[in-house]
Write a protein that holds these residues in place. Sequence first.
Motif, PDB file in Angstrom:
ATOM      1  N   ARG A  27       0.830  -1.216   0.000  1.00 51.39           N
ATOM      2  CA  ARG A  27       0.000   0.000   0.000  1.00 51.39           C
ATOM      3  C   ARG A  27       0.857   1.255   0.000  1.00 51.39           C
ATOM      4  NH1 ARG A  27      -4.700  -0.805   4.339  1.00 51.39           N
ATOM      5  NH2 ARG A  27      -5.285   1.204   3.492  1.00 51.39           N
ATOM      6  N   ILE A  28       1.960   1.219   0.763  1.00 50.71           N
ATOM      7  CA  ILE A  28       2.858   2.381   0.784  1.00 50.71           C
ATOM      8  C   ILE A  28       3.467   2.612  -0.602  1.00 50.71           C
ATOM      9  CG2 ILE A  28       5.062   3.233   1.694  1.00 50.71           C
ATOM     10  CD1 ILE A  28       4.335   1.936   4.353  1.00 50.71           C
ATOM     11  N   LYS A  29       3.877   1.515  -1.273  1.00 51.30           N
ATOM     12  CA  LYS A  29       4.431   1.640  -2.627  1.00 51.30           C
ATOM     13  C   LYS A  29       3.375   2.184  -3.594  1.00 51.30           C
ATOM     14  CE  LYS A  29       8.006  -1.946  -2.363  1.00 51.30           C
ATOM     15  NZ  LYS A  29       8.437  -3.274  -2.851  1.00 51.30           N
ATOM     16  N   SER A  30       2.140   1.757  -3.429  1.00 55.03           N
ATOM     17  CA  SER A  30       1.071   2.230  -4.314  1.00 55.03           C
ATOM     18  C   SER A  30       0.843   3.724  -4.139  1.00 55.03           C
ATOM     19  CB  SER A  30      -0.224   1.456  -4.027  1.00 55.03           C
ATOM     20  OG  SER A  30      -0.046   0.083  -4.230  1.00 55.03           O
ATOM     21  N   TYR A  31       0.825   4.192  -2.880  1.00 55.62           N
ATOM     22  CA  TYR A  31       0.598   5.623  -2.641  1.00 55.62           C
ATOM     23  C   TYR A  31       1.811   6.459  -3.049  1.00 55.62           C
ATOM     24  CZ  TYR A  31      -3.904   5.072  -0.406  1.00 55.62           C
ATOM     25  OH  TYR A  31      -5.243   4.817  -0.188  1.00 55.62           O
ATOM     26  N   THR A  32       3.010   5.865  -3.026  1.00 53.69           N
ATOM     27  CA  THR A  32       4.191   6.579  -3.521  1.00 53.69           C
ATOM     28  C   THR A  32       4.040   6.880  -5.004  1.00 53.69           C
ATOM     29  OG1 THR A  32       5.520   5.393  -1.904  1.00 53.69           O
ATOM     30  CG2 THR A  32       6.708   6.507  -3.673  1.00 53.69           C
ATOM     31  N   ALA A  33       3.380   5.993  -5.706  1.00 60.54           N
ATOM     32  CA  ALA A  33       3.147   6.204  -7.144  1.00 60.54           C
ATOM     33  C   ALA A  33       2.205   7.375  -7.390  1.00 60.54           C
ATOM     34  CB  ALA A  33       2.580   4.931  -7.760  1.00 60.54           C
ATOM     35  N   ILE A  34       1.486   7.814  -6.350  1.00 58.44           N
ATOM     36  CA  ILE A  34       0.637   9.009  -6.478  1.00 58.44           C
ATOM     37  C   ILE A  34       1.444  10.256  -6.147  1.00 58.44           C
ATOM     38  CG2 ILE A  34      -1.367  10.214  -5.536  1.00 58.44           C
ATOM     39  CD1 ILE A  34      -2.670   7.595  -5.024  1.00 58.44           C
ATOM     40  N   LEU A  35       2.263  10.185  -5.109  1.00 59.63           N
ATOM     41  CA  LEU A  35       2.946  11.374  -4.596  1.00 59.63           C
ATOM     42  C   LEU A  35       3.930  11.955  -5.612  1.00 59.63           C
ATOM     43  CD1 LEU A  35       3.633  10.362  -0.888  1.00 59.63           C
ATOM     44  CD2 LEU A  35       1.940  11.977  -1.757  1.00 59.63           C
ATOM     45  N   ILE A  36       4.674  11.090  -6.273  1.00 53.53           N
ATOM     46  CA  ILE A  36       5.717  11.600  -7.187  1.00 53.53           C
ATOM     47  C   ILE A  36       5.121  12.388  -8.361  1.00 53.53           C
ATOM     48  CG2 ILE A  36       7.559  10.894  -8.761  1.00 53.53           C
ATOM     49  CD1 ILE A  36       8.177   8.630  -6.783  1.00 53.53           C
ATOM     50  N   PRO A  37       4.161  11.831  -9.137  1.00 57.09           N
ATOM     51  CA  PRO A  37       3.576  12.651 -10.222  1.00 57.09           C
ATOM     52  C   PRO A  37       2.790  13.859  -9.707  1.00 57.09           C
ATOM     53  CG  PRO A  37       2.446  10.547 -10.020  1.00 57.09           C
ATOM     54  CD  PRO A  37       3.636  10.461  -9.151  1.00 57.09           C
ATOM     55  N   LEU A  38       2.189  13.726  -8.508  1.00 55.47           N
ATOM     56  CA  LEU A  38       1.459  14.865  -7.949  1.00 55.47           C
ATOM     57  C   LEU A  38       2.422  15.999  -7.585  1.00 55.47           C
ATOM     58  CD1 LEU A  38      -1.368  15.788  -7.059  1.00 55.47           C
ATOM     59  CD2 LEU A  38      -0.852  14.907  -4.791  1.00 55.47           C
ATOM     60  N   PHE A  39       3.568  15.652  -7.023  1.00 56.33           N
ATOM     61  CA  PHE A  39       4.577  16.652  -6.677  1.00 56.33           C
ATOM     62  C   PHE A  39       5.134  17.322  -7.935  1.00 56.33           C
ATOM     63  CE2 PHE A  39       9.000  17.727  -5.348  1.00 56.33           C
ATOM     64  CZ  PHE A  39       8.664  18.674  -4.384  1.00 56.33           C
ATOM     65  N   GLU A  40       5.379  16.521  -8.958  1.00 52.15           N
ATOM     66  CA  GLU A  40       5.894  17.076 -10.211  1.00 52.15           C
ATOM     67  C   GLU A  40       4.868  18.013 -10.847  1.00 52.15           C
ATOM     68  OE1 GLU A  40       6.751  14.155 -13.115  1.00 52.15           O
ATOM     69  OE2 GLU A  40       7.541  15.577 -14.577  1.00 52.15           O
ATOM     70  N   ALA A  41       3.589  17.612 -10.855  1.00 53.90           N
ATOM     71  CA  ALA A  41       2.542  18.468 -11.425  1.00 53.90           C
ATOM     72  C   ALA A  41       2.407  19.769 -10.643  1.00 53.90           C
ATOM     73  CB  ALA A  41       1.212  17.711 -11.438  1.00 53.90           C
ATOM     74  N   SER A  42       2.580  19.703  -9.316  1.00 54.06           N
ATOM     75  CA  SER A  42       2.492  20.916  -8.487  1.00 54.06           C
ATOM     76  C   SER A  42       3.619  21.884  -8.818  1.00 54.06           C
ATOM     77  CB  SER A  42       2.546  20.537  -7.006  1.00 54.06           C
ATOM     78  OG  SER A  42       1.517  19.649  -6.683  1.00 54.06           O
ATOM     79  N   LEU A  43       4.830  21.345  -9.027  1.00 57.71           N
ATOM     80  CA  LEU A  43       5.959  22.216  -9.382  1.00 57.71           C
ATOM     81  C   LEU A  43       5.744  22.880 -10.739  1.00 57.71           C
ATOM     82  CD1 LEU A  43       9.037  20.098  -8.188  1.00 57.71           C
ATOM     83  CD2 LEU A  43       8.014  22.098  -7.081  1.00 57.71           C
TER      84      LEU A  43
END
Length: 265
Positions: free
Chosen positions: A195-211
């Motif tokens: 589950r942690i690995k799955s949510y990491t797959a959300i955080l990285i593209p979300l962080f990039e889109a925010s930048l």
Amino acid sequence: MPGMKLGQYVYGNSLLHLLDPRTKILSCLLVIFSVIITDNLYFLLFLVLLMAAAIISSGLSYQLILSSLLKLRYLLLFTLVFQGFLTPGETVLMVGKLSMTREGLILGLINILRLVILFLGSMILLMTTSALKLSAGIEYLLLPLRKLHIPIHNYTTILSISFRFLPTLFEEATIIKNAQKSRGAQFDSSNIVVRIKSYTAILIPLFEASLVRAADLGEAMDSRCFTSHPNQLRLNRLQIKRRDILFLIQMTAVLGTGITISILL
């Protein structure tokens, strides 16, 4: 109310919508102060009921807020268990050499109620106040700090942009989560590592889109000659009305009475 997102301003004509943003900010600060200084279980339950009444009377989707609150269940459960095992007192359960105490469970329940009250209060403030009015209210309340040469306008601009893009971030996170689900990500797996690995797959593209969005916004502000000088001309100036004063008096009276009774008991 389909399409409503957590933290997004919801148009309405309820009393909470019509109040001046400074009134709502000060009321939230009073609630936070009350939650911090008292640990009376009954008073905290009263505040939870007060928040529920405010949500219903202002026409907000209590289903959405409740479902969002349920997503915090692991944090709340961890708070209860942590307090239960680490607070000395009368033992009610033994797990190995660790003992869960009655006093710890009560303290954990009090802390859970505090977190719930803070969550509900912040949601009510964000969903009944537009980002523009909220930042204007904060700027007005912090005006005295200008004498200390603190750039209040810059900070309130950052806050207003953050409030504005919170619903967008939630929406993007949902889209990315659905996309990852279609690729086989297991968000509901019983294995916590998966589950942690799955949510990491959300955080990285979300962080990039925010930048990327922050860079685009900065470029757009530069192209429109945005400066850090405060805007002296507002289309709608904030105005404290009679209902604001009455609301603040009632909130102060109710919370003051509750705190006094909690201390005396």
